[in-house]
Scaffold this active site. Structure first.
Site, PDB file in Angstrom:
ATOM      1  N   GLU A  14      -1.421   1.485  -3.171  1.00  0.00           N
ATOM      2  CA  GLU A  14      -2.825   1.214  -3.473  1.00  0.00           C
ATOM      3  C   GLU A  14      -3.012   0.734  -4.912  1.00  0.00           C
ATOM      4  O   GLU A  14      -3.892  -0.093  -5.179  1.00  0.00           O
ATOM      5  CB  GLU A  14      -3.681   2.452  -3.206  1.00  0.00           C
ATOM      6  CG  GLU A  14      -3.692   2.920  -1.757  1.00  0.00           C
ATOM      7  CD  GLU A  14      -4.159   1.854  -0.776  1.00  0.00           C
ATOM      8  OE1 GLU A  14      -4.921   0.950  -1.190  1.00  0.00           O
ATOM      9  OE2 GLU A  14      -3.763   1.917   0.400  1.00  0.00           O
TER      10      GLU A  14
ATOM     11  N   TRP B 248       2.646  -9.451   4.056  1.00  0.00           N
ATOM     12  CA  TRP B 248       2.330 -10.382   5.139  1.00  0.00           C
ATOM     13  C   TRP B 248       1.025 -11.127   4.889  1.00  0.00           C
ATOM     14  O   TRP B 248       0.590 -11.920   5.718  1.00  0.00           O
ATOM     15  CB  TRP B 248       2.255  -9.638   6.471  1.00  0.00           C
ATOM     16  CG  TRP B 248       1.174  -8.588   6.528  1.00  0.00           C
ATOM     17  CD1 TRP B 248      -0.144  -8.766   6.837  1.00  0.00           C
ATOM     18  CD2 TRP B 248       1.318  -7.208   6.230  1.00  0.00           C
ATOM     19  NE1 TRP B 248      -0.826  -7.583   6.753  1.00  0.00           N
ATOM     20  CE2 TRP B 248       0.052  -6.594   6.389  1.00  0.00           C
ATOM     21  CE3 TRP B 248       2.408  -6.397   5.858  1.00  0.00           C
ATOM     22  CZ2 TRP B 248      -0.159  -5.233   6.184  1.00  0.00           C
ATOM     23  CZ3 TRP B 248       2.175  -5.051   5.655  1.00  0.00           C
ATOM     24  CH2 TRP B 248       0.917  -4.480   5.818  1.00  0.00           C
TER      25      TRP B 248
END
Length: 654
Positions: A185, A196
């Site tokens: 995070e 991706w």
């Protein structure tokens, strides 16, 4: 703002080719951090040690000091970056006061923290000075989330994360994915996308056509949960060890990711460039050489239970914070308790006299002192019942709340149940939660009934009239009813409904809901588990999902009474033939005009048929045939006359 940052990043990457040494002369970016623990006094209110462990992990990961880089795929070992970022817990808060960089805030929102406006409105420090991290009990559908720089309002910058995916000890699930969730995070917070691309849906073939804007991270479908170092999903070897994948074997950032994070840290977008400035480090007490002092504590505590019977003892848990626990001294004052005062950290206290009592604790360190007074936090009750069943409450003759019917909320700002004349079933009053105008997400508002003696009843049950409408079809407002036979020390869940199942109206109501006569429904809760109980009380708990209003009326505790019940004898209720393979005839006698309703339930209290809706009937003998339809077995016929219910077993032979 994001376009501005991406243009800055593109220029930065051109001017600063990836390398382990920065050309701007900054050897280490120091980031001040504050950890906000949002809790409801459960396990999510974990000790400071778990915070220190989480900070240790992100420092190791961002400085290439994690021991497990040795297991990175050989194809990517030469790309492992020392990101050269250090994270330090703040030592000075926004008001210039001493802090250990950890805050603790009690709120039931911790159980449903997907609404970041709600969670961050509880507590936030200046996001241009501190990296704010909110640690919660649950985020539906996620382990954590963060915004890219400048893509949200300044007050919402930061990271929200589950306590089970924070650090590697205590409440953390401790596996690699959980321990590295904060690392992941923080990557987003520093403008990194998933490997991706810019989505939260790994594993899709279309991900091969998207990019994370980093040259040395191969395109991938993402989320190799088996950690296969040889996996190829988009025509080239996947970097499954990358922290920005969802794999369980994160070990590294690449040099290209480091350069992209450097750009975010040097851009004014999202104020990341101010965090590590020397002026800000001095202001937050995170500069090299800063020596802090012993902080004054912030007082807090929790009793193990809030209800107890007269003559019982409870213990109090000392949960003060902002100072190390071993440096804090405590001074307790217990209204109505024995002892009346104590200096123990977690004392036991005896309460002999029924009443509602306050508790105060003062906590001190060499840096200062703080105290907290909790008004009415302890409820001591007589073990004897306050009402003999059968009994009913239609809210016509009491000033709700009172000493026997009272609100019980964990938050002083909770939206409480109140008496209303807006709608009712009996008379002109009921109680309600004004959830349309005052609802707070995930906040629980409860009221508690007096104790009832049901020892003279067989097949006892609790009935009440309910009115509720959803504001939208997706609302998840929830009502739960609990029962206690030990003066509230423990509660058993007996009823729960939410969303459309709770709805008593037709469709949704976009405006503030006020029910008409047809928008009420009677609910029945079997109390067979507590047959013979001489003292039982109930708690009605409503949890808001920002939906609509809810109303309660005509709370009745009744059932089949013993042979001395004059009302049942006068009713003369008969059901024959019984058992039956065809139909049974139900007859009864009314002494005066009465409101009558008849329904059938199974043995769990679930209603299976409405034999006769609520009807005004004249004095005299009445009867009706009950057809034997459906599955055979034992059922219960309920006959309500005004506010009293008589029940008969009905054996159906199918």
């Amino acid at each position: 703002m994001q376009e501005q940052l991406e243009a800055f990043t593109a220029d930065w990457v051109k001017a600063h080719p990836p390398s382990s040494k920065r050309s701007n002369g900054t050897p280490l970016y120091i980031i001040p951090v504050v950890i906000h623990i949002i809790h409801n006094y459960g396990t999510e209110n974990f000790p400071d040690a778990q915070v220190y462990d989480a900070i240790r992990i992100i420092n190791e990961d961002f400085q290439k000091r994690n021991y497990d880089t040795t297991s990175v795929s050989p194809s990517f070992k030469n790309l492992i970056a020392d990101v050269q970022v250090a994270f330090r817990l703040a030592q000075i808060d926004p008001n210039g006061n001493c802090t250990n960089g950890i805050t603790r805030t009690a709120s039931v929102i911790t159980y449903n923290a997907d609404n970041d406006v709600a969670i961050k409105s509880l507590v936030v420090w200046n996001t241009s000075m501190y990296l704010n991290v909110w640690v919660v009990n649950n985020i539906p559908g996620a382990g954590g989330y963060a915004y890219y720089p400048g893509t949200t309002q300044p007050s919402r910058e930061g990271i929200v994360i589950r306590n089970t995916q924070f650090g590697s000890i205590l409440t953390s699930l401790s596996g690699n994915l959980s321990a590295r969730s904060l690392t992941h995070e923080v990557g987003h917070y520093f403008n990194l996308r998933h490997t991706w691309g810019d989505s939260n849906t790994p594993g899709e073939a279309g991900n091969c056509n998207t990019d994370d804007l980093v040259d040395d991270t191969p395109n991938t479908m993402g989320a190799n949960l088996t950690c296969d170092l040889n996996e190829v999903t988009c025509g080239s070897l996947d970097n499954v060890n990358n922290y920005m994948d969802y794999s369980g074997c994160g070990r590294m950032y690449t040099e290209g990711q480091k350069t992209r994070m450097d750009a975010a840290l040097n851009s004014t977008v999202g104020s990341r460039s101010n965090l590590w400035s020397n002026t800000n480090l001095i202001a937050t007490g995170t500069n090299d050489g800063y020596v802090g002092s012993v902080c004054a504590p912030i007082a807090d505590f929790r009793p193990t239970v809030r209800f107890l019977c007269a003559g019982d003892s409870i213990s109090f848990s000392h949960t003060s914070w902002n100072a190390t626990a071993d440096s804090i001294t405590t001074e307790w004052t217990f209204q109505g308790g024995t002892p009346g005062s104590s200096q123990l950290e977690n004392p036991f206290v005896l309460y002999n006299t029924p009443g509602v009592y306050d508790v105060k604790v003062k906590v001190s360190t060499s840096g200062g002192a703080d105290s907290i007074l909790s008004t009415g936090i302890v409820h001591v009750m007589e073990d004897t019942a306050q009402m003999k069943a059968p009994a009913a409450q239609d809210f016509q003759s009491i000033s709700f709340p009172d000493a026997n019917w009272f609100n019980l909320s964990e938050s002083v700002s909770a939206n409480e149940w109140t008496l209303t004349t807006a709608a009712s079933v009996s008379g002109d009053k009921s109680i309600r939660i004004d959830n349309y105008n005052k609802g707070s997400e995930a906040e629980e508002s409860s009221f508690v009934t007096p104790t009832f003696d049901i020892s003279g009843l067989t097949l006892p049950n609790l009935t009440f009239q309910l009115a509720y409408a959803q504001r939208t079809s997706s609302d998840g407002d929830k009502l739960q009813v609990y029962a206690s036979t030990d003066c509230g020390k423990t509660w058993k869940l007996r009823y729960t409904k939410s969303g459309s199942l709770l709805n008593t109206a037709s469709g949704v109501k976009a405006s503030s809901f006020v029910p008409n006569a047809s928008e009420w429904r009677e609910e029945t809760i079997s109390l067979n588990y507590a047959v013979g109980a001489s003292s039982i009380r109930f708690k009605f708990a409503f949890t808001s999902n920002l939906g609509n209003n809810i109303y309660i009326d005509d709370i009745n505790v009744d059932g089949v009474n013993g042979i001395n019940d004059a009302f049942e004898r006068s009713l003369g209720l008969q059901l024959y033939p019984n058992p039956t393979g065809d139909a049974s005839y139900l007859s009864f006698k009314l002494e005066g005009n009465r409101e009558v309703e008849i329904w059938t339930t199974d043995l769990t209290g679930k209603r299976v048929a409405l034999n006769m809706p609520s009807t005004n009937m004249a004095s005299g003998i009445h009867g009706m045939w009950l057809a034997n339809e459906g599955t055979g077995g034992v059922y219960l016929i309920h006959v309500r006359v005004d506010h009293r219910v008589v029940v008969r077993k009905w054996m159906k032979i199918y």
